[in-house]
Enzyme design. Structure first.
Site, short mmCIF file in Angstrom:
data_model
loop_
_atom_site.label_atom_id
_atom_site.label_comp_id
_atom_site.label_asym_id
_atom_site.label_seq_id
_atom_site.Cartn_x
_atom_site.Cartn_y
_atom_site.Cartn_z
N TYR A 100 0.71 0.49 -10.18
CA TYR A 100 1.33 0.19 -8.90
C TYR A 100 2.56 -0.70 -9.09
CZ TYR A 100 -0.76 -4.49 -8.99
OH TYR A 100 -1.11 -5.77 -9.34
N CYS A 101 3.47 -0.60 -8.13
CA CYS A 101 4.62 -1.49 -8.03
C CYS A 101 4.61 -1.98 -6.58
CB CYS A 101 5.91 -0.76 -8.40
SG CYS A 101 6.27 0.70 -7.41
N ASN A 102 5.73 -2.29 -5.99
CA ASN A 102 5.72 -2.75 -4.59
C ASN A 102 5.42 -1.62 -3.61
OD1 ASN A 102 6.20 -5.54 -4.82
ND2 ASN A 102 8.33 -5.14 -5.30
#
Length: 141
Positions: A100-102
């Protein structure tokens, strides 16, 4: 995926020049992968993250170090998105691995590279950390 295709994908991911035949082989492998994948393959949404998933999955935060330090999914490890191909050996090749990232865009690129390199157990958290904070079904402490 064969070792040759993995090597070609890694070379391309690292920006190394490829011979025309190697480039064609890699393009065919990517096209074959994308033709086979369903619209929602390789993703998981925050609403699916229950206690069972948290106990079984490895979460990988692909954001930069400052964002990771400011807050992350409990138990997550940090590997910046562009480092995933070079650090693939740090990801288990069995079990669920959730990147995941933002918002999910950079982690999707990292997951795509990992999947091309043979890691079929890698998923992207759709809507990323922002979505997890807003709508996760379960948040461990």
């Amino acid at each position: 995926m064969t070792h040759l295709l993995r090597a070609l994908a890694l070379s391309a991911a690292l920006g190394l020049p490829l011979a025309a035949q190697a480039e064609e082989t890699l393009a065919e492998a990517i096209t074959g992968y994308m033709d086979f994948a369903t619209y929602d393959s390789g993703i998981i949404v925050p609403e699916q993250l229950d206690r069972t998933v948290f106990e079984a999955a490895l979460f990988v935060d692909t954001r930069d170090a400052a964002q990771f330090a400011a807050g992350h999914v409990p138990g997550a490890v940090h590997i910046e998105w562009r480092e995933v191909p070079g650090r693939l050996d740090e990801l288990p090749d069995t079990g669920m691995v959730i990147l995941y990232c933002n918002t999910g865009s950079l982690s999707a690129q990292a997951a795509f590279a990992a999947r091309l390199l043979g890691r079929e157990n890698v998923l992207v958290l759709q809507t990323g950390f922002d979505g997890w904070q807003a709508t996760a079904a379960y948040k461990p402490e």
